[in-house]
Design a protein around this motif. Sequence first.
Motif, short mmCIF file in Angstrom:
data_model
loop_
_atom_site.label_atom_id
_atom_site.label_comp_id
_atom_site.label_asym_id
_atom_site.label_seq_id
_atom_site.Cartn_x
_atom_site.Cartn_y
_atom_site.Cartn_z
N VAL A 149 -53.54 26.97 31.85
CA VAL A 149 -52.31 27.28 32.58
C VAL A 149 -51.40 26.04 32.57
CG1 VAL A 149 -51.36 27.83 34.85
CG2 VAL A 149 -53.44 28.97 34.06
N GLY A 150 -50.11 26.26 32.29
CA GLY A 150 -49.15 25.17 32.32
C GLY A 150 -49.06 24.35 31.05
N ASP A 151 -49.82 24.74 30.01
CA ASP A 151 -49.80 24.00 28.75
C ASP A 151 -48.56 24.40 27.94
OD1 ASP A 151 -50.79 22.14 27.03
OD2 ASP A 151 -52.68 23.17 26.63
N MET A 152 -48.19 23.55 27.01
CA MET A 152 -47.12 23.85 26.06
C MET A 152 -47.68 23.59 24.67
SD MET A 152 -43.17 22.52 25.97
CE MET A 152 -41.98 23.17 24.79
N VAL A 153 -47.91 24.67 23.92
CA VAL A 153 -48.66 24.58 22.67
C VAL A 153 -47.77 24.99 21.50
CG1 VAL A 153 -50.68 25.40 21.39
CG2 VAL A 153 -50.80 25.12 23.88
N ALA A 154 -47.74 24.15 20.48
CA ALA A 154 -47.06 24.47 19.23
C ALA A 154 -48.10 24.89 18.20
CB ALA A 154 -46.29 23.26 18.72
N PRO A 200 -38.60 30.31 17.55
CA PRO A 200 -37.46 30.58 18.44
C PRO A 200 -36.20 29.80 18.09
CG PRO A 200 -39.07 29.17 19.54
CD PRO A 200 -39.71 29.64 18.27
N THR A 201 -36.34 28.74 17.29
CA THR A 201 -35.15 27.97 16.90
C THR A 201 -34.88 28.07 15.41
OG1 THR A 201 -36.44 25.95 16.55
CG2 THR A 201 -35.55 26.33 18.76
N GLY A 202 -35.57 28.99 14.73
CA GLY A 202 -35.45 29.08 13.27
C GLY A 202 -34.09 29.50 12.79
N ASN A 203 -33.27 30.09 13.66
CA ASN A 203 -31.94 30.55 13.28
C ASN A 203 -30.85 29.65 13.86
OD1 ASN A 203 -30.48 32.50 11.79
ND2 ASN A 203 -29.93 33.58 13.66
N LEU A 204 -31.24 28.43 14.28
CA LEU A 204 -30.29 27.52 14.92
C LEU A 204 -30.19 26.22 14.14
CD1 LEU A 204 -31.55 27.96 18.60
CD2 LEU A 204 -29.63 29.15 17.53
N ASP A 205 -29.05 25.55 14.27
CA ASP A 205 -28.93 24.23 13.65
C ASP A 205 -29.78 23.23 14.44
OD1 ASP A 205 -27.17 22.66 15.69
OD2 ASP A 205 -26.10 24.55 15.42
N SER A 206 -30.00 22.06 13.87
CA SER A 206 -30.95 21.11 14.45
C SER A 206 -30.52 20.64 15.84
CB SER A 206 -31.14 19.90 13.53
OG SER A 206 -29.90 19.24 13.30
N HIS A 207 -29.23 20.42 16.05
CA HIS A 207 -28.76 19.97 17.36
C HIS A 207 -29.00 21.04 18.41
CE1 HIS A 207 -26.34 18.03 20.43
NE2 HIS A 207 -25.65 19.15 20.58
N THR A 208 -28.66 22.28 18.08
CA THR A 208 -28.86 23.38 19.03
C THR A 208 -30.34 23.62 19.26
OG1 THR A 208 -26.82 24.39 18.19
CG2 THR A 208 -28.23 25.77 19.55
N ALA A 209 -31.15 23.46 18.20
CA ALA A 209 -32.60 23.63 18.34
C ALA A 209 -33.16 22.61 19.33
CB ALA A 209 -33.28 23.47 16.98
N ASP A 210 -32.67 21.38 19.26
CA ASP A 210 -33.11 20.35 20.21
C ASP A 210 -32.75 20.74 21.64
OD1 ASP A 210 -34.39 18.59 18.51
OD2 ASP A 210 -32.55 17.49 18.03
N THR A 265 -43.77 27.26 15.06
CA THR A 265 -42.63 26.58 14.43
C THR A 265 -43.07 25.95 13.12
OG1 THR A 265 -40.90 24.90 14.71
CG2 THR A 265 -43.04 24.40 15.68
N HIS A 266 -42.14 25.87 12.18
CA HIS A 266 -42.39 25.16 10.92
C HIS A 266 -41.85 23.74 10.99
CE1 HIS A 266 -38.23 26.50 10.48
NE2 HIS A 266 -38.07 25.48 9.67
N ASP A 267 -41.13 23.43 12.07
CA ASP A 267 -40.49 22.12 12.23
C ASP A 267 -41.46 21.18 12.95
OD1 ASP A 267 -38.95 19.93 13.26
OD2 ASP A 267 -37.13 21.12 12.96
N LEU A 268 -41.99 20.22 12.21
CA LEU A 268 -42.99 19.32 12.79
C LEU A 268 -42.39 18.43 13.87
CD1 LEU A 268 -45.06 18.30 9.63
CD2 LEU A 268 -45.51 20.11 11.29
N GLY A 269 -41.10 18.14 13.78
CA GLY A 269 -40.44 17.35 14.82
C GLY A 269 -40.41 18.10 16.13
N LEU A 270 -40.10 19.41 16.09
CA LEU A 270 -40.10 20.22 17.30
C LEU A 270 -41.52 20.46 17.79
CD1 LEU A 270 -37.28 22.78 16.44
CD2 LEU A 270 -37.13 20.73 17.86
N ALA A 271 -42.45 20.60 16.86
CA ALA A 271 -43.85 20.79 17.25
C ALA A 271 -44.37 19.57 18.02
CB ALA A 271 -44.72 21.02 16.02
#
Length: 244
Positions: free
Chosen positions: A52-57, A191-201, A221-227
């Motif tokens: 409970v309360g975790d955030m998992v990529a 969830p951010t795959g259709n957004l530019d990098s700034h908006t994804a952040d 996510t496929h974005d390791l930075g967001l992961a």
Amino acid sequence: MAHTAPGSLAESGAVTGAADDLLIQLRAVEKVYRTGKLEYPALRGIDLDVPVGDMVAVVGPSGSGKSTVLNMITGIDRPTGGEVVVDGRRVDLLGQEELAVWRGENVGIVFQFFQLLPTLTALENALLPLDFARTGSHRERAERARHNLELVGLGDKPHHLPAELSGGEQQRVAIARALAADPKLLVGDEPTGNLDSHTADEMFDLLCSLNDRGKTILYVTHDLGLAARATRQVTIRDGRVTEE
């Protein structure tokens, strides 16, 4: 943390004795897709615990089984074998009607392409799940939807149609809609795959703030930075958890 399955959890819809601090438990989950005489094993015995309360990529190559794991957890699809427990319920044993009610009350899903109804305003889109559930009066439902729009930073645009909003704003409406029933679990499939990098952040700033408020969040996510912004990363390859 992923580990070898300790054995069957339970054979009824409710799991007794499940660890109180675990929201999600997958045990030896398999999924085989069949087309004619061909079989494609998408998941090959997945074991995973999410407190409970975790955030998992969830990360991994295309076709590795990432989205299939999310579909098992949300009940969008059923496993060929194994057990799926969310908040003490054997999701894989629920009937279709039970599953629809359970999902509406316990899981918020955010998709890559927003999936907003174009003829409804931001407020009406955020209100839609509450209207379907018919919980409380219309005024109470509208107040909750307005609160969720304010929570995602769109309190000043309740009457805007999706076409009048930017991509990031549309995804914020989608998150407000996912929060309609105040679910314990928020799930995102790219969830951010259709957004530019700034908006994804910016979206991940929002997801992190929701996690700080106690929401359990699981996203592919496929974005390791967001992961890397998650508290945990789970890597899936060829239908198996290979590392955390």
